[in-house]
Motif scaffolding. Sequence first.
Motif, mmCIF file in Angstrom:
data_model
loop_
_atom_site.group_PDB
_atom_site.id
_atom_site.type_symbol
_atom_site.label_atom_id
_atom_site.label_comp_id
_atom_site.label_asym_id
_atom_site.label_seq_id
_atom_site.Cartn_x
_atom_site.Cartn_y
_atom_site.Cartn_z
ATOM 1 N N GLN A 190 140.587 46.975 87.647
ATOM 2 C CA GLN A 190 140.256 48.424 87.145
ATOM 3 C C GLN A 190 138.984 49.130 87.612
ATOM 4 O OE1 GLN A 190 141.123 45.737 85.450
ATOM 5 N NE2 GLN A 190 142.767 46.137 84.333
ATOM 6 N N GLU A 191 138.020 48.371 87.866
ATOM 7 C CA GLU A 191 136.848 48.998 88.586
ATOM 8 C C GLU A 191 137.021 49.471 89.999
ATOM 9 O OE1 GLU A 191 133.083 46.693 88.108
ATOM 10 O OE2 GLU A 191 134.473 45.163 87.621
ATOM 11 N N ILE A 192 137.842 48.590 90.777
ATOM 12 C CA ILE A 192 138.129 48.840 91.960
ATOM 13 C C ILE A 192 138.934 50.353 92.122
ATOM 14 C CG2 ILE A 192 139.285 48.353 94.238
ATOM 15 C CD1 ILE A 192 138.294 45.500 93.246
ATOM 16 N N ALA A 193 140.211 50.279 91.204
ATOM 17 C CA ALA A 193 141.017 51.515 91.271
ATOM 18 C C ALA A 193 140.105 52.576 90.730
ATOM 19 C CB ALA A 193 142.014 51.093 90.275
ATOM 20 N N ARG A 194 139.275 52.630 89.665
ATOM 21 C CA ARG A 194 138.580 53.696 89.316
ATOM 22 C C ARG A 194 137.580 54.175 90.365
ATOM 23 N NH1 ARG A 194 137.193 51.837 84.996
ATOM 24 N NH2 ARG A 194 135.260 50.691 85.642
ATOM 25 N N SER A 195 136.965 53.485 91.073
ATOM 26 C CA SER A 195 136.286 53.993 92.237
ATOM 27 C C SER A 195 136.949 54.543 93.496
ATOM 28 C CB SER A 195 135.513 52.551 92.999
ATOM 29 O OG SER A 195 134.582 52.940 94.018
ATOM 30 N N ALA A 196 138.369 54.122 93.450
ATOM 31 C CA ALA A 196 139.238 54.603 94.518
ATOM 32 C C ALA A 196 139.757 55.914 93.959
ATOM 33 C CB ALA A 196 140.377 53.782 95.187
ATOM 34 N N GLY A 197 139.773 56.429 92.900
ATOM 35 C CA GLY A 197 140.212 57.466 92.207
ATOM 36 C C GLY A 197 141.905 57.337 91.958
ATOM 37 N N VAL A 198 142.318 56.150 91.764
ATOM 38 C CA VAL A 198 143.669 55.680 91.510
ATOM 39 C C VAL A 198 143.709 54.860 90.357
ATOM 40 C CG1 VAL A 198 144.303 55.841 93.865
ATOM 41 C CG2 VAL A 198 144.076 53.717 92.790
ATOM 42 N N SER A 199 144.867 54.727 89.740
ATOM 43 C CA SER A 199 145.310 53.784 88.485
ATOM 44 C C SER A 199 145.328 52.509 88.968
ATOM 45 C CB SER A 199 146.432 54.176 87.893
ATOM 46 O OG SER A 199 147.528 53.889 88.711
ATOM 47 N N ALA A 200 144.805 51.601 87.822
ATOM 48 C CA ALA A 200 144.894 50.285 88.139
ATOM 49 C C ALA A 200 146.476 49.920 88.305
ATOM 50 C CB ALA A 200 144.358 49.274 86.818
ATOM 51 N N ALA A 201 147.088 50.515 87.763
ATOM 52 C CA ALA A 201 148.734 50.190 87.775
ATOM 53 C C ALA A 201 149.075 50.405 89.199
ATOM 54 C CB ALA A 201 149.690 51.079 87.051
ATOM 55 N N LEU A 202 148.596 51.513 89.892
ATOM 56 C CA LEU A 202 148.811 51.570 91.263
ATOM 57 C C LEU A 202 148.569 50.700 92.312
ATOM 58 C CD1 LEU A 202 150.669 53.691 93.038
ATOM 59 C CD2 LEU A 202 148.439 54.965 93.409
ATOM 60 N N ALA A 203 147.285 50.446 91.894
ATOM 61 C CA ALA A 203 146.537 49.091 92.763
ATOM 62 C C ALA A 203 147.364 48.052 92.591
ATOM 63 C CB ALA A 203 144.954 48.985 92.169
ATOM 64 N N PHE A 204 147.857 47.648 91.667
ATOM 65 C CA PHE A 204 148.596 46.446 91.389
ATOM 66 C C PHE A 204 150.009 46.636 92.223
ATOM 67 C CE2 PHE A 204 145.876 45.154 87.688
ATOM 68 C CZ PHE A 204 145.534 43.709 88.072
ATOM 69 N N HIS A 205 150.512 47.655 92.012
ATOM 70 C CA HIS A 205 151.844 48.094 92.844
ATOM 71 C C HIS A 205 151.568 47.826 94.232
ATOM 72 C CE1 HIS A 205 155.420 50.053 93.813
ATOM 73 N NE2 HIS A 205 154.823 50.931 94.548
ATOM 74 N N TYR A 206 150.574 48.238 94.850
ATOM 75 C CA TYR A 206 150.340 48.133 96.233
ATOM 76 C C TYR A 206 150.135 46.860 96.660
ATOM 77 C CZ TYR A 206 150.115 53.409 96.870
ATOM 78 O OH TYR A 206 150.581 54.566 96.758
ATOM 79 N N PHE A 207 149.228 46.098 95.911
ATOM 80 C CA PHE A 207 148.672 44.728 96.434
ATOM 81 C C PHE A 207 149.294 43.588 95.525
ATOM 82 C CE2 PHE A 207 145.962 47.876 97.879
ATOM 83 C CZ PHE A 207 145.626 47.462 99.290
#
Length: 199
Positions: free
Chosen positions: A33-50
């Motif tokens: 959540q912290e990483i995604a927020r800093s990157a300007g995307v949703s946590a769900a998208l971060a999980f989708h990619y990685f």
Amino acid sequence: MPKIGMEPVRRKALVDAALKAIGDHGSLDVTMQEIARSAGVSAALAFHYFGSKDQLLLATMRSLLRQLKEEAIAAIRQAETPRGKVSALIAVSFGAEQFAASTVAAWLAFYVEAQRSEETRRLLTVYARRLHSNLVAALSPLCGRLEAQHVAEGAAALIDGLYIRRALDAARLDVGEAAALVEDYVTLKLNAVKPETGR
């Protein structure tokens, strides 16, 4: 619908954000959540990619290693002499971005993680072998392969040690001072080589 071509941009943004978060925390104790927020995307998208935080952190480490490798290759190609290649490799190790406080903190966190993660340990082993191999190749024409192995081991240990001291704030060295310490060591070792023995 996501824009075509946005995935590589967002992946890079997440990797960059992960690196910053690790550096800010001084550990891998960060959330998606912290990483995604800093990157300007949703946590769900971060999980989708990685898929998981661990996979994102490994991707971040691979990104650092890839950058180091590319910079080392470019530096070696530009150097005109064996000694110049040695200096180029040292300079790359202390590049401004690599030796930034947050990046150094991330490297230290990865070394700690390597005690429990086989994949992290494998990646760090790849880094160590690559640095040693590049240094030996550059040093061998100057002092012979046997001595080059010894000098490369010492230079690599100095580089790693200066990163640890930087991470712990035990040495307030800038990139130039850190590189100069390793250069001094290499010069002293090469000056001690006896021409008549080839050592």
